[in-house]
Design an enzyme around this catalytic site. Structure first.
Site, PDB file in Angstrom:
ATOM      1  N   HIS A  15     -23.049 -19.812 -18.699  1.00 20.16           N
ATOM      2  CA  HIS A  15     -23.598 -18.409 -18.876  1.00 20.16           C
ATOM      3  C   HIS A  15     -22.174 -17.024 -19.720  1.00 20.16           C
ATOM      4  O   HIS A  15     -22.263 -16.324 -18.625  1.00 20.16           O
ATOM      5  CB  HIS A  15     -24.951 -17.377 -18.491  1.00 20.16           C
ATOM      6  CG  HIS A  15     -25.362 -18.421 -18.066  1.00 20.16           C
ATOM      7  ND1 HIS A  15     -26.645 -18.411 -17.854  1.00 20.16           N
ATOM      8  CD2 HIS A  15     -26.224 -19.065 -20.114  1.00 20.16           C
ATOM      9  CE1 HIS A  15     -27.479 -18.970 -18.127  1.00 20.16           C
ATOM     10  NE2 HIS A  15     -27.884 -19.438 -19.667  1.00 20.16           N
ATOM     11  N   HIS A  35     -28.547 -28.327 -20.233  1.00 21.11           N
ATOM     12  CA  HIS A  35     -29.469 -27.956 -20.187  1.00 21.11           C
ATOM     13  C   HIS A  35     -30.047 -28.403 -21.240  1.00 21.11           C
ATOM     14  O   HIS A  35     -29.665 -29.377 -22.221  1.00 21.11           O
ATOM     15  CB  HIS A  35     -28.156 -26.728 -20.978  1.00 21.11           C
ATOM     16  CG  HIS A  35     -27.797 -26.471 -22.685  1.00 21.11           C
ATOM     17  ND1 HIS A  35     -27.550 -26.813 -23.873  1.00 21.11           N
ATOM     18  CD2 HIS A  35     -26.201 -26.419 -22.268  1.00 21.11           C
ATOM     19  CE1 HIS A  35     -27.510 -27.340 -24.106  1.00 21.11           C
ATOM     20  NE2 HIS A  35     -25.548 -27.098 -23.671  1.00 21.11           N
ATOM     21  N   TYR A  86     -19.907 -30.259 -21.561  1.00 17.72           N
ATOM     22  CA  TYR A  86     -19.213 -29.805 -20.838  1.00 17.72           C
ATOM     23  C   TYR A  86     -18.495 -30.658 -19.909  1.00 17.72           C
ATOM     24  O   TYR A  86     -19.380 -31.236 -18.710  1.00 17.72           O
ATOM     25  CB  TYR A  86     -19.878 -28.549 -20.360  1.00 17.72           C
ATOM     26  CG  TYR A  86     -20.735 -28.053 -21.076  1.00 17.72           C
ATOM     27  CD1 TYR A  86     -20.449 -26.794 -22.284  1.00 17.72           C
ATOM     28  CD2 TYR A  86     -21.721 -28.235 -21.616  1.00 17.72           C
ATOM     29  CE1 TYR A  86     -21.513 -26.316 -23.173  1.00 17.72           C
ATOM     30  CE2 TYR A  86     -23.108 -28.345 -22.794  1.00 17.72           C
ATOM     31  CZ  TYR A  86     -22.263 -26.160 -23.277  1.00 17.72           C
ATOM     32  OH  TYR A  86     -23.099 -26.336 -24.204  1.00 17.72           O
ATOM     33  N   GLU A 119     -25.007 -24.722 -31.995  1.00 16.27           N
ATOM     34  CA  GLU A 119     -26.218 -24.066 -32.026  1.00 16.27           C
ATOM     35  C   GLU A 119     -26.485 -23.641 -33.417  1.00 16.27           C
ATOM     36  O   GLU A 119     -26.133 -23.321 -33.640  1.00 16.27           O
ATOM     37  CB  GLU A 119     -26.040 -23.002 -30.865  1.00 16.27           C
ATOM     38  CG  GLU A 119     -28.039 -22.552 -31.271  1.00 16.27           C
ATOM     39  CD  GLU A 119     -27.550 -21.517 -29.678  1.00 16.27           C
ATOM     40  OE1 GLU A 119     -26.789 -21.447 -29.748  1.00 16.27           O
ATOM     41  OE2 GLU A 119     -29.232 -21.557 -29.928  1.00 16.27           O
ATOM     42  N   HIS A 174     -35.544 -16.465 -26.669  1.00 21.05           N
ATOM     43  CA  HIS A 174     -35.681 -17.459 -26.202  1.00 21.05           C
ATOM     44  C   HIS A 174     -37.736 -16.670 -26.169  1.00 21.05           C
ATOM     45  O   HIS A 174     -37.828 -15.886 -25.595  1.00 21.05           O
ATOM     46  CB  HIS A 174     -36.179 -17.483 -24.400  1.00 21.05           C
ATOM     47  CG  HIS A 174     -34.611 -17.705 -24.778  1.00 21.05           C
ATOM     48  ND1 HIS A 174     -33.497 -17.954 -23.005  1.00 21.05           N
ATOM     49  CD2 HIS A 174     -33.235 -18.187 -25.439  1.00 21.05           C
ATOM     50  CE1 HIS A 174     -32.410 -18.408 -23.217  1.00 21.05           C
ATOM     51  NE2 HIS A 174     -31.992 -18.964 -24.666  1.00 21.05           N
ATOM     52  N   ASP A 187     -29.500 -17.292 -32.580  1.00 18.95           N
ATOM     53  CA  ASP A 187     -28.512 -17.504 -32.108  1.00 18.95           C
ATOM     54  C   ASP A 187     -27.974 -18.451 -32.206  1.00 18.95           C
ATOM     55  O   ASP A 187     -28.692 -19.857 -32.533  1.00 18.95           O
ATOM     56  CB  ASP A 187     -30.166 -18.114 -30.784  1.00 18.95           C
ATOM     57  CG  ASP A 187     -28.857 -18.283 -29.578  1.00 18.95           C
ATOM     58  OD1 ASP A 187     -28.051 -18.133 -29.400  1.00 18.95           O
ATOM     59  OD2 ASP A 187     -30.080 -19.961 -29.003  1.00 18.95           O
ATOM     60  N   ARG A 200     -20.346 -27.090 -27.830  1.00 23.06           N
ATOM     61  CA  ARG A 200     -21.932 -26.385 -27.951  1.00 23.06           C
ATOM     62  C   ARG A 200     -21.841 -26.137 -29.873  1.00 23.06           C
ATOM     63  O   ARG A 200     -20.993 -25.534 -29.691  1.00 23.06           O
ATOM     64  CB  ARG A 200     -22.841 -25.577 -27.693  1.00 23.06           C
ATOM     65  CG  ARG A 200     -23.738 -24.982 -27.975  1.00 23.06           C
ATOM     66  CD  ARG A 200     -24.667 -24.579 -26.832  1.00 23.06           C
ATOM     67  NE  ARG A 200     -24.681 -23.316 -26.085  1.00 23.06           N
ATOM     68  CZ  ARG A 200     -24.089 -22.501 -25.540  1.00 23.06           C
ATOM     69  NH1 ARG A 200     -23.224 -23.085 -24.350  1.00 23.06           N
ATOM     70  NH2 ARG A 200     -23.263 -21.373 -24.813  1.00 23.06           N
ATOM     71  N   HIS A 254     -34.886 -23.450 -27.736  1.00 20.23           N
ATOM     72  CA  HIS A 254     -35.986 -23.097 -28.016  1.00 20.23           C
ATOM     73  C   HIS A 254     -36.451 -22.355 -28.649  1.00 20.23           C
ATOM     74  O   HIS A 254     -36.161 -22.263 -30.040  1.00 20.23           O
ATOM     75  CB  HIS A 254     -35.133 -21.883 -26.400  1.00 20.23           C
ATOM     76  CG  HIS A 254     -34.292 -21.310 -26.875  1.00 20.23           C
ATOM     77  ND1 HIS A 254     -34.119 -20.509 -27.892  1.00 20.23           N
ATOM     78  CD2 HIS A 254     -32.613 -21.319 -26.606  1.00 20.23           C
ATOM     79  CE1 HIS A 254     -33.121 -19.680 -28.074  1.00 20.23           C
ATOM     80  NE2 HIS A 254     -31.867 -20.513 -27.487  1.00 20.23           N
ATOM     81  N   ASP A 286     -21.007 -17.999 -28.384  1.00 22.92           N
ATOM     82  CA  ASP A 286     -22.120 -17.940 -29.016  1.00 22.92           C
ATOM     83  C   ASP A 286     -22.923 -16.907 -29.140  1.00 22.92           C
ATOM     84  O   ASP A 286     -22.603 -15.780 -28.257  1.00 22.92           O
ATOM     85  CB  ASP A 286     -23.239 -18.778 -27.327  1.00 22.92           C
ATOM     86  CG  ASP A 286     -24.860 -18.456 -27.848  1.00 22.92           C
ATOM     87  OD1 ASP A 286     -25.443 -17.913 -28.515  1.00 22.92           O
ATOM     88  OD2 ASP A 286     -24.489 -19.590 -26.611  1.00 22.92           O
ATOM     89  N   GLU A 319     -29.360 -26.964 -30.475  1.00 20.64           N
ATOM     90  CA  GLU A 319     -28.076 -26.570 -29.210  1.00 20.64           C
ATOM     91  C   GLU A 319     -27.390 -27.621 -28.480  1.00 20.64           C
ATOM     92  O   GLU A 319     -27.265 -27.723 -27.345  1.00 20.64           O
ATOM     93  CB  GLU A 319     -27.394 -25.058 -29.001  1.00 20.64           C
ATOM     94  CG  GLU A 319     -29.494 -25.277 -28.302  1.00 20.64           C
ATOM     95  CD  GLU A 319     -29.618 -23.505 -27.523  1.00 20.64           C
ATOM     96  OE1 GLU A 319     -28.733 -23.231 -26.924  1.00 20.64           O
ATOM     97  OE2 GLU A 319     -30.683 -23.272 -27.380  1.00 20.64           O
ATOM     98  N   ASP A 332     -26.077  10.842 -17.239  1.00 23.75           N
ATOM     99  CA  ASP A 332     -28.222  10.965 -18.210  1.00 23.75           C
ATOM    100  C   ASP A 332     -27.537  10.423 -19.500  1.00 23.75           C
ATOM    101  O   ASP A 332     -28.111  10.013 -20.335  1.00 23.75           O
ATOM    102  CB  ASP A 332     -27.314  12.455 -18.258  1.00 23.75           C
ATOM    103  CG  ASP A 332     -26.425  13.009 -18.868  1.00 23.75           C
ATOM    104  OD1 ASP A 332     -25.358  12.249 -19.100  1.00 23.75           O
ATOM    105  OD2 ASP A 332     -26.361  13.975 -18.978  1.00 23.75           O
TER     106      ASP A 332
HETATM  107  N1  GLY Z   1     -28.145 -17.737 -26.122  1.00 24.62           N
HETATM  108  C1  GLY Z   1     -28.114 -17.787 -25.579  1.00 24.62           C
HETATM  109  C2  GLY Z   1     -28.821 -19.619 -25.885  1.00 24.62           C
HETATM  110  O1  GLY Z   1     -28.439 -20.020 -26.703  1.00 24.62           O
HETATM  111  O2  GLY Z   1     -29.895 -19.703 -25.188  1.00 24.62           O
HETATM  112 MN    MN Z   2     -29.713 -20.735 -27.839  1.00 24.78          MN
HETATM  113 MN    MN Z   3     -27.594 -19.320 -28.176  1.00 25.14          MN
END
Ligand code: GLY
Ligand code: MN
Ligand code: MN
Length: 443
Positions: free
Chosen positions: A240, A351, A393, A412, A362, A268, A410, A355, A257, A389, A34
């Site tokens: 991810h 990638h 890798y 960002e 996003h 982010d 990365r 964004h 991240d 970002e 619940d």
């Molecule tokens: N943390 C999600 C991205 O970097 O797009």
């Molecule tokens: Mn991002």
């Molecule tokens: Mn991110």
């Protein structure tokens, strides 16, 4: 006028006279037994209302020749018994006054009121495909209106996608949104600094995650904006990754991240740093490359330039660096342009470079000018907020220099487009090799 009321008014001005817009907030989501997941309102609904209670619907009626515009809220009634157990509810009267609506009704009145409001409305503005529950209700209301056809009542002849209109509005952050996002950025940057300073070889990823969450919450941020990634060593090459349960080892890089959600707006941020406080030579080489790619990408954040220039700038620097470091074979690809044309860089950079960022990580908003021939990338404009970002890798593979294997990096940051260029909202998290090593020396 509150920013929420100002947005409602702006939307009403764009609607056909007398037309009706309707938007429901998100349902509560059961987790197990619940227990529910922590409640999170719908981002579009919040954008127009500032109202965070579940079981709520907003209805906007555009002004017509004989009637002024109206903003109406439907929400839960006051309920002493439920408020003892679950907490405060505004109730329609309280919500109307506190949130600046023209009228408010109990949510139980929605069916009756909608049948009345949709009768003779020329058009409906509706979030197509957004809520299965509301789709069903809309069907009932329209049937009720159509049933009155013999008395001369008409149903809306046109339906417009409300979300497309709101997406475009949400893309440009007003002053109040910019202030909240600055705060989300500050808190998140401080959390990254705290995590860096707490890190020691041998720590588990979740121990480092706890430092982030501590800083978010103690600063008043309500939630992480998304599941944090805390990836030690080779885990950084899983884009991810969020198991966050591995032990770090001396010599590992840690890729984090993570960003908080503060007053409904996301930060982010990604930082990558050596868990022992000192970059090794190969780590430093690739880190400086990603940093140079980020600098090139940031230099492309200029009002009027196409959004896609950001990614193209980062990719050019990364591809050249891949050739210079031997990640890609110069004898095979020759130039960066050629490597990019053959998509060779995607082995290590698979990638995009960012964004839109806002109520959602996003965030809403079109990336292309859908009305122009060929749908070109849209031009950057002041008020847009985006992430920058780039990353690299390196998974083990034949021909890839072994010294780089398992390195994942990365960097960002969150960026507001300004009339003169950009403002970094995530500045407080150390970013250069020197700044990171200095911050970690102070442990
Ligand atoms: N943390 C999600 C991205 O970097 O797009
Ligand atoms: Mn991002
Ligand atoms: Mn991110």
């Amino acid at each position: 006028m509150s920013p929420f009321a100002a947005r409602r008014a702006r939307l009403q001005e764009r609607m056909l006279p007398g037309a009706v817009a309707i938007l429901a907030t998100a349902p509560e989501a059961p987790r197990n037994g619940d227990s529910d997941y922590p409640y999170r309102h719908d981002s579009y609904f919040y954008y127009l209302t500032g109202f965070t209670e579940p079981d709520s619907v907003v209805v906007l009626v555009a002004a017509s020749v004989d009637k002024p515009a109206q903003a109406i809220l439907f929400c839960r009634q006051k309920n002493v018994e439920r408020e003892i157990w679950d907490g405060f509810r505004h109730g329609p009267d309280g919500a109307r006054a506190a949130f600046g609506f023209d009228a408010a009704f109990p949510i139980e009145d929605l069916d009756g009121e909608m049948t009345r409001l949709l009768a003779n409305a020329p058009a409906a503005y509706y979030a197509l495909g957004h809520s299965a529950a509301l789709d069903l209700q809309m069907k009932t209301w329209l049937q009720n209106v159509r049933r009155q056809a013999r008395t001369g009542v008409t149903a809306p002849a046109v339906a417009h996608d409300l979300l497309a209109m709101l997406d475009e509005m949400r893309l440009f952050k007003d002053a109040s949104e910019q202030a909240v996002m600055r705060r989300a950025g500050e808190i998140s940057a401080r959390a990254h600094l705290r995590a860096m300073r707490a890190s020691r070889p041998g720590m588990f990823e979740y121990e480092i995650e706890a430092e982030l969450l501590h800083e978010f919450r103690r600063s008043g941020a309500q939630y992480p904006a998304y599941t944090p990634i805390v990836a030690a060593g080779a885990n950084a090459c899983v884009l991810h990754y969020n198991a966050n349960n591995a032990q770090s080892r001396d010599g590992d890089l840690i890729l984090i991240d993570a960003g908080c959600e503060f007053d409904s707006y996301a930060a982010d941020i990604t930082r990558t740093y050596p868990v022992n406080g000192r970059f090794s030579a190969p780590q430093k080489l690739l880190y400086e490359l990603v940093l140079a790619a980020q600098s090139a990408a940031l230099a492309a954040v200029v009002p009027g330039r196409p959004y896609s220039d950001i990614h193209d700038s980062a990719t050019r620097v990364l591809a050249q660096g891949m050739l210079d470091t031997g990640l890609l074979d110069k004898a095979v690809y020759g130039t960066a342009e050629n490597a990019i044309a053959e998509r060779a860089h995607q082995q290590f950079y698979m990638h995009g470079t960012g964004h839109w960022l806002g109520l959602d990580v996003h965030d809403a908003g079109a990336y292309r000018d859908v009305h122009a021939e060929g749908k070109p990338s849209r031009a950057l404009q002041p008020g847009m907020v985006l992430t920058v970002e780039p990353g690299i890798y390196v998974r083990p593979a034949a021909g890839v220099p072994e010294q780089f294997w398992h390195i994942g990096i990365r960097i960002e940051d969150d960026v507001l487009v300004t009339p003169g260029g950009y403002e970094i909202l995530s500045e407080g998290a150390p970013r250069t090799v020197a700044d990171i090593e200095e911050a970690m020396r102070q442990r």
